[in-house]
Design a protein around this motif. Structure first.
Motif, PDB file in Angstrom:
ATOM      1  N   GLU A  19      10.542  -6.873   5.243  1.00  0.00           N
ATOM      2  CA  GLU A  19       9.180  -6.404   5.515  1.00  0.00           C
ATOM      3  C   GLU A  19       8.147  -7.318   4.859  1.00  0.00           C
ATOM      4  N   ILE A  20       8.429  -7.737   3.639  1.00  0.00           N
ATOM      5  CA  ILE A  20       7.521  -8.642   2.933  1.00  0.00           C
ATOM      6  C   ILE A  20       7.432  -9.969   3.683  1.00  0.00           C
ATOM      7  N   CYS A  47       5.371  -9.451   6.872  1.00  0.00           N
ATOM      8  CA  CYS A  47       3.943  -9.319   6.550  1.00  0.00           C
ATOM      9  C   CYS A  47       3.350 -10.664   6.146  1.00  0.00           C
ATOM     10  N   ARG A  88      11.484  -8.401  -4.043  1.00  0.00           N
ATOM     11  CA  ARG A  88      11.017  -7.044  -3.883  1.00  0.00           C
ATOM     12  C   ARG A  88      10.406  -6.507  -5.171  1.00  0.00           C
ATOM     13  N   THR A 135       8.820  -0.533  -2.785  1.00  0.00           N
ATOM     14  CA  THR A 135       8.940   0.278  -1.579  1.00  0.00           C
ATOM     15  C   THR A 135       9.102  -0.583  -0.325  1.00  0.00           C
ATOM     16  N   TYR A 136       8.987  -1.890  -0.456  1.00  0.00           N
ATOM     17  CA  TYR A 136       9.126  -2.778   0.688  1.00  0.00           C
ATOM     18  C   TYR A 136      10.419  -3.565   0.598  1.00  0.00           C
TER      19      TYR A 136
END
Length: 136
Positions: free
Chosen positions: A13-14, A17, A2, A8-9
């Protein structure tokens, strides 16, 4: 991971994505021939960050991919393709990164000049990181 990208992710989420990115980009490169390695840098150093490495079984596939992809736009950015001479992935990829199962832990931090890469979905191409032949 992170801290390396954006605080912020979340890691989830990373990863999600990257999975979407992988599906889009990997699928596009598969159109040109058999891929034997596919890596995307997560390094913080500007000269490595965001680099995508695609190794084809046949030189002809790499040439067609270069002609087709170079200069195209992806996510609003123009792509610039170059041929590089990586003969041994085991030497190019950060050993600490591989040992941590791609958790991006490295004692050199952002100054590391070895490739830190995302872990491909399903562990695709991890066998190539140790310069082993593809599974049959």
């Amino acid at each position: 991971m992170r801290d390396r990208l954006n605080s912020t992710y979340t890691d989830e989420e990373i990863e999600r994505c990257y999975g979407e990115f992988y599906e889009d980009v990997h699928t596009e490169f598969l159109k040109f021939g058999e891929i034997i390695n596919f890596k995307v840098c997560i390094n913080g150093a500007p000269h490595l960050r965001g680099n995508v490495y695609v190794q084809y079984r046949a030189l002809e596939s790499a040439l067609v991919a270069h002609q087709s992809i170079n200069g195209r736009y992806f996510a609003g950015k123009q792509l610039s393709c170059d041929f590089i001479n990586v003969t041994r992935w085991k030497v190019a990829i950060c050993g600490e990164c591989v040992k941590s199962r791609y958790k991006q832990t490295c004692s050199r931090g952002r100054t590391c000049n070895f490739i830190h890469c995302f872990r491909n979905p399903g562990g695709d191409y991890e066998w190539a990181d140790s310069d082993r032949p593809p599974p049959k």
